[in-house]
Design a protein around this motif. Structure first.
Motif, PDB file in Angstrom:
ATOM      1  N   UNK A 123       8.362   6.561   9.669  1.00 46.33           N
ATOM      2  CA  UNK A 123       7.121   6.511   8.899  1.00 46.33           C
ATOM      3  C   UNK A 123       7.139   5.378   7.885  1.00 46.33           C
ATOM      4  N   UNK A 124       8.218   5.266   7.124  1.00 47.96           N
ATOM      5  CA  UNK A 124       8.255   4.287   6.036  1.00 47.96           C
ATOM      6  C   UNK A 124       8.599   2.885   6.508  1.00 47.96           C
ATOM      7  N   UNK A 125       8.803   2.705   7.829  1.00 52.62           N
ATOM      8  CA  UNK A 125       8.917   1.365   8.400  1.00 52.62           C
ATOM      9  C   UNK A 125       7.617   0.920   9.059  1.00 52.62           C
ATOM     10  N   UNK A 126       6.659   1.821   9.201  1.00 50.28           N
ATOM     11  CA  UNK A 126       5.426   1.525   9.914  1.00 50.28           C
ATOM     12  C   UNK A 126       4.624   0.454   9.158  1.00 50.28           C
ATOM     13  N   UNK A 127       4.308  -0.687   9.791  1.00 51.66           N
ATOM     14  CA  UNK A 127       3.612  -1.778   9.086  1.00 51.66           C
ATOM     15  C   UNK A 127       2.257  -1.378   8.526  1.00 51.66           C
ATOM     16  N   UNK A 129       1.223   1.636   7.677  1.00 55.45           N
ATOM     17  CA  UNK A 129       1.456   2.567   6.574  1.00 55.45           C
ATOM     18  C   UNK A 129       1.820   1.780   5.312  1.00 55.45           C
ATOM     19  N   UNK A 130       2.695   0.781   5.451  1.00 54.89           N
ATOM     20  CA  UNK A 130       3.091  -0.030   4.305  1.00 54.89           C
ATOM     21  C   UNK A 130       1.958  -0.901   3.787  1.00 54.89           C
ATOM     22  N   UNK A 131       1.089  -1.355   4.677  1.00 53.43           N
ATOM     23  CA  UNK A 131      -0.059  -2.149   4.236  1.00 53.43           C
ATOM     24  C   UNK A 131      -0.972  -1.323   3.329  1.00 53.43           C
ATOM     25  N   UNK A 132      -1.178  -0.056   3.688  1.00 53.72           N
ATOM     26  CA  UNK A 132      -1.983   0.819   2.833  1.00 53.72           C
ATOM     27  C   UNK A 132      -1.251   1.134   1.528  1.00 53.72           C
ATOM     28  N   UNK A 133       0.068   1.333   1.608  1.00 55.98           N
ATOM     29  CA  UNK A 133       0.837   1.563   0.388  1.00 55.98           C
ATOM     30  C   UNK A 133       0.710   0.366  -0.559  1.00 55.98           C
ATOM     31  N   UNK A 134       0.739  -0.833   0.005  1.00 58.78           N
ATOM     32  CA  UNK A 134       0.615  -2.033  -0.822  1.00 58.78           C
ATOM     33  C   UNK A 134      -0.716  -2.045  -1.565  1.00 58.78           C
ATOM     34  N   UNK A 135      -1.800  -1.670  -0.888  1.00 52.04           N
ATOM     35  CA  UNK A 135      -3.104  -1.620  -1.549  1.00 52.04           C
ATOM     36  C   UNK A 135      -3.091  -0.634  -2.717  1.00 52.04           C
ATOM     37  N   UNK A 136      -2.474   0.530  -2.479  1.00 54.06           N
ATOM     38  CA  UNK A 136      -2.381   1.541  -3.536  1.00 54.06           C
ATOM     39  C   UNK A 136      -1.555   1.014  -4.703  1.00 54.06           C
ATOM     40  N   UNK A 137      -0.390   0.421  -4.401  1.00 51.98           N
ATOM     41  CA  UNK A 137       0.481  -0.091  -5.454  1.00 51.98           C
ATOM     42  C   UNK A 137      -0.174  -1.230  -6.226  1.00 51.98           C
ATOM     43  N   UNK A 138      -0.984  -2.027  -5.561  1.00 54.11           N
ATOM     44  CA  UNK A 138      -1.691  -3.104  -6.261  1.00 54.11           C
ATOM     45  C   UNK A 138      -2.702  -2.566  -7.264  1.00 54.11           C
ATOM     46  N   UNK A 139      -3.372  -1.465  -6.900  1.00 50.78           N
ATOM     47  CA  UNK A 139      -4.311  -0.839  -7.837  1.00 50.78           C
ATOM     48  C   UNK A 139      -3.550  -0.280  -9.031  1.00 50.78           C
ATOM     49  N   UNK A 140      -2.416   0.378  -8.776  1.00 51.58           N
ATOM     50  CA  UNK A 140      -1.604   0.906  -9.867  1.00 51.58           C
ATOM     51  C   UNK A 140      -1.092  -0.225 -10.749  1.00 51.58           C
ATOM     52  N   UNK A 141      -0.672  -1.336 -10.129  1.00 49.46           N
ATOM     53  CA  UNK A 141      -0.218  -2.483 -10.904  1.00 49.46           C
ATOM     54  C   UNK A 141      -1.345  -3.024 -11.779  1.00 49.46           C
ATOM     55  N   UNK A 142      -2.573  -2.969 -11.260  1.00 53.36           N
ATOM     56  CA  UNK A 142      -3.713  -3.392 -12.066  1.00 53.36           C
ATOM     57  C   UNK A 142      -3.873  -2.536 -13.308  1.00 53.36           C
ATOM     58  N   UNK A 143      -3.707  -1.223 -13.148  1.00 54.28           N
ATOM     59  CA  UNK A 143      -3.764  -0.329 -14.309  1.00 54.28           C
ATOM     60  C   UNK A 143      -2.649  -0.669 -15.297  1.00 54.28           C
TER      61      UNK A 143
END
Length: 410
Positions: A123-127, A129-143
């Motif tokens: 699961x955590x190697x799935x490209x 899945x990681x692309x969506x995680x990156x979007x989430x982490x970018x929003x958190x980084x914005x906060x």
């Protein structure tokens, strides 16, 4: 050693599993209450829809959660839908200081066990899945890069990052800040996290001697490997460095010039400095970012809960990272590659020094915007004569200062 007794390097998460489990349960209560009054962020809704619509991802995530719970771990959630509620709440979370139970990587804490279950590895190697995680982490980084993230940038004990307890861990007088200004002059949590040293706080070892190579980060030594190969089995127990994966296939010619060379790796601590500096003087020839995984561990290591422990060699080939190559002024040293690897919550490796720019030893190259981190320096064959510190390393020792003597070239 039992899994829950493994040392979690760098103090990104508490050593004791019961402390992290208590955080998960407390945070889950907060997230569920918040969900009754707050609309879910669209990036989290998109992530949830992706999981729902992809049967393989949904199967792997469901099974990973179930496997972790059946193994006896307290997650704070029992399924994907409950996890999504916690993930949404994480987007407005800024870590408070804690003297004994700091959760510096809170999302890593939530995913600690599913990511090392049999179904979690894939699961955590799935490209996607990681692309969506990156979007989430970018929003958190914005906060975390905005003014609303400063709620714990105070002198109040026990959670304030400017409290006496925090100061004893960090040594705030070394850094550029002003206690007389609101939030000590920091515009955001990320601004505080990437705080800069005052001039002279980290002098450069032998600045005019090219044979003295200095440390690129304030970090603890992890590993040295000689005679590295172009391609190797980075996923096995020993996790040998695989240059083609580290540099990417697109940069195969660059990777090939380091075959037979030496890799030095070190990891950063939660409490210390997160900027990168030039280990040698020279000209930047390459500087690029590589997308990758955020919570992928080496399954050869078994249940390695933090990813900051036993999978550090593996993640140099699979994690999000920045690669900077410096052509040293000394032709006998030649090119030195710096690979700065984002681990767990890191979604932004920020490169400042670009190709064509000349840098002096000790000058800044970039920084990690947030999260756990590790880095490698890669030298061409026959360049390094000796390292200032040699394995085995004491992982209880304080991180070695940036710009200090790392190794001597021949």
């Amino acid at each position: 050693m039992a899994t829950d007794e493994r040392r979690r390097l760098g103090e990104w998460l508490p050593c004791e599993e019961k402390v992290i489990a208590r955080f998960r349960e407390t945070f889950a209560d907060h997230a569920r209450q918040r969900a009754t009054t707050t609309k879910m962020n669209s990036v989290v809704e998109e992530f949830a829809a992706f999981i729902r619509d992809d049967p393989v991802v949904r199967m792997d995530f469901t099974r990973a959660i179930r496997q972790a719970r059946e193994a006896g771990y307290t997650l704070g959630y029992s399924g994907i839908d409950e996890f999504i509620v916690l993930l949404d709440a994480m987007l407005t979370y800024a870590p408070p200081f804690s003297e004994s139970s700091l959760i510096h990587c809170p999302l890593n804490a939530l995913l600690d066990w599913p990511m090392v279950m049999p179904s979690g590895y894939a699961l955590f190697r799935d490209p996607a899945f990681n692309a969506h995680l990156k979007k989430v982490l970018n929003v958190w980084s914005g906060f975390l890069s905005g003014p609303y993230s400063r709620m714990h940038l105070t002198t109040a004990s026990p959670n304030g990052w400017f409290s006496k307890e925090a100061d004893a861990k960090i040594g705030l007088d070394q850094f550029l800040c002003d206690p007389h200004k609101p939030y000590w002059g920091f515009s955001s949590w990320n601004h505080f996290f990437t705080r800069e040293f005052k001039a002279g706080a980290r002098p450069v070892a032998c600045p005019d001697d090219n044979t003295t190579v200095v440390r690129a980060c304030e970090a603890s030594p992890y590993n040295v490997q000689y005679d590295v190969q172009l391609q190797d089995s980075f996923w096995i127990k020993s996790q040998p460095y695989s240059l083609l994966e580290m540099f990417t296939a697109k940069e195969a010619a660059l990777a090939g010039r380091f075959v037979g060379g030496t890799v030095y790796q070190a990891y950063l601590s939660a409490f210390f400095y997160h900027r990168w500096h030039a280990p040698v003087s020279g000209t930047i020839t390459n500087a690029y970012l590589v997308d990758g995984a955020y919570y992928s561990d080496a399954d050869s290591e078994g249940e390695d809960p933090s990813g900051l422990n036993d999978s550090q060699g593996y993640i140099t080939a699979v994690a999000a990272r920045a690669v900077i190559v410096i052509d040293c002024d000394d032709p006998d040293i030649g090119e030195v590659a710096c690979v700065f690897v984002g681990m767990a919550e890191v979604s932004s490796c920020m490169i400042e020094a670009l190709p064509g720019q000349r840098v002096c030893k000790g000058e800044e190259l970039g920084y990690f915007q947030y999260g756990g981190s590790t880095y490698c320096l890669i030298f061409r064959p026959g360049v390094i004569e000796s390292f200032e510190r040699r394995p085995p390393y004491d992982d209880y020792a304080s991180p070695v200062q940036v710009n200090a003597h790392l190794c001597t070239a021949r």
